[in-house]
Design a protein around this motif. Structure first.
Motif: not given
Length: 256
Positions: A90-100
């Motif tokens: 998941f880290d690769k696709y959601f580099k900024e780990d936030s809903f915002e």
């Protein structure tokens, strides 16, 4: 279009890839859902869509993320697979780990297994709620968020229309768990039994909510795909896309 369009994406394991087919067909007809609510596999598809990824990249995510791999097996915690270990994919696709950081708002369901309540996540940390939403017991271990443990949102709510009721003028539902009669020979393993019982429970609770949607998408052929059939990613997408193209006149009519 001059209305606020929401979309509900059910869980369903690999079957949830049919949601991507629907989203692609909608895009080709200039229909762009603005708010998403999703459970389990539907939450994963919804988050990738909310992040702005195209269809090719969304399918790539699921092809790159293994369902079962020896290095992901659980040690000293409940569940066969260690859900926390999947975060690296998941880290690769959601580099900024936030809903915002997403381009569209999304509500993600997960079941708090300590108090037995369903929770909707829509702000703050993103990856852990996504992992929790898809952590179907007893296959996948629960995810710890704060002082609580969370598992698959579909345990309680596999069609989470609730957050969209008052924020959207129009709602499209996408449900990939049509309950069809099966032969007793199809219940030949523990995994098959788990899948069958899970689907029976989901349908009973969720079908009654369909009337709250302007249109409900449910490709009939999707029942031929097992929820853990990792080789059927492209097939599931194509089932969804082809059915969405066939249904597009009804979809357009329901929205207009």
């Amino acid at each position: 279009m001059d209305y606020n369009l929401g979309i509900v994406l059910s869980g369903g394991g690999v079957r949830a890839l049919a949601h991507i087919g629907l989203l692609q067909a909608l895009k080709e007809n200039n229909i762009h859902p603005e708010i998403i609510a999703g459970t389990s596999g539907g939450a994963l598809v919804g988050a990738l869509y909310a992040a702005g990824y195209d269809t090719k990249t969304m399918l790539q995510f699921f092809n790159e993320t293994p369902l079962f791999k020896f290095s992901l097996y659980s040690l000293n915690k409940p569940g066969i697979m260690d859900t926390d270990k999947y975060s690296v994919f998941f880290d690769k696709y959601f580099k900024e780990d936030s809903f915002e950081a997403l381009k569209k708002p999304i509500y993600v369901t997960a079941t708090n297994i300590l108090n037995g309540q369903l929770e909707f996540f829509h702000k703050g940390q993103l990856i852990k709620p996504l992992l929790a939403s898809a952590a179907l017991p007893p296959i996948f271990s629960p995810i710890e968020i704060g002082d609580n443990l969370y598992s698959d949102g579909g345990i309680i709510n596999n069609f989470p229309i609730e957050p969209l009721r008052f924020s959207c003028n129009k709602v499209i539902g996408s449900f990939v768990n049509p309950l069809t009669k099966i032969d007793k020979l199809e219940v030949k393993s523990t995994m098959a039994l788990i899948q069958r019982v899970y689907h029976i429970g989901l349908d009973a609770k969720d079908l009654i909510k369909f009337h709250q949607c302007n249109y409900v998408f449910s490709p009939p052929d999707i029942s031929n795909i097992g929820i853990f059939d990792s080789k059927a990613v492209t097939k599931s997408y194509e089932f969804g896309y082809q059915h969405a193209i066939e249904e597009m006149p009804k979809i357009l009519e329901s929205l207009n």
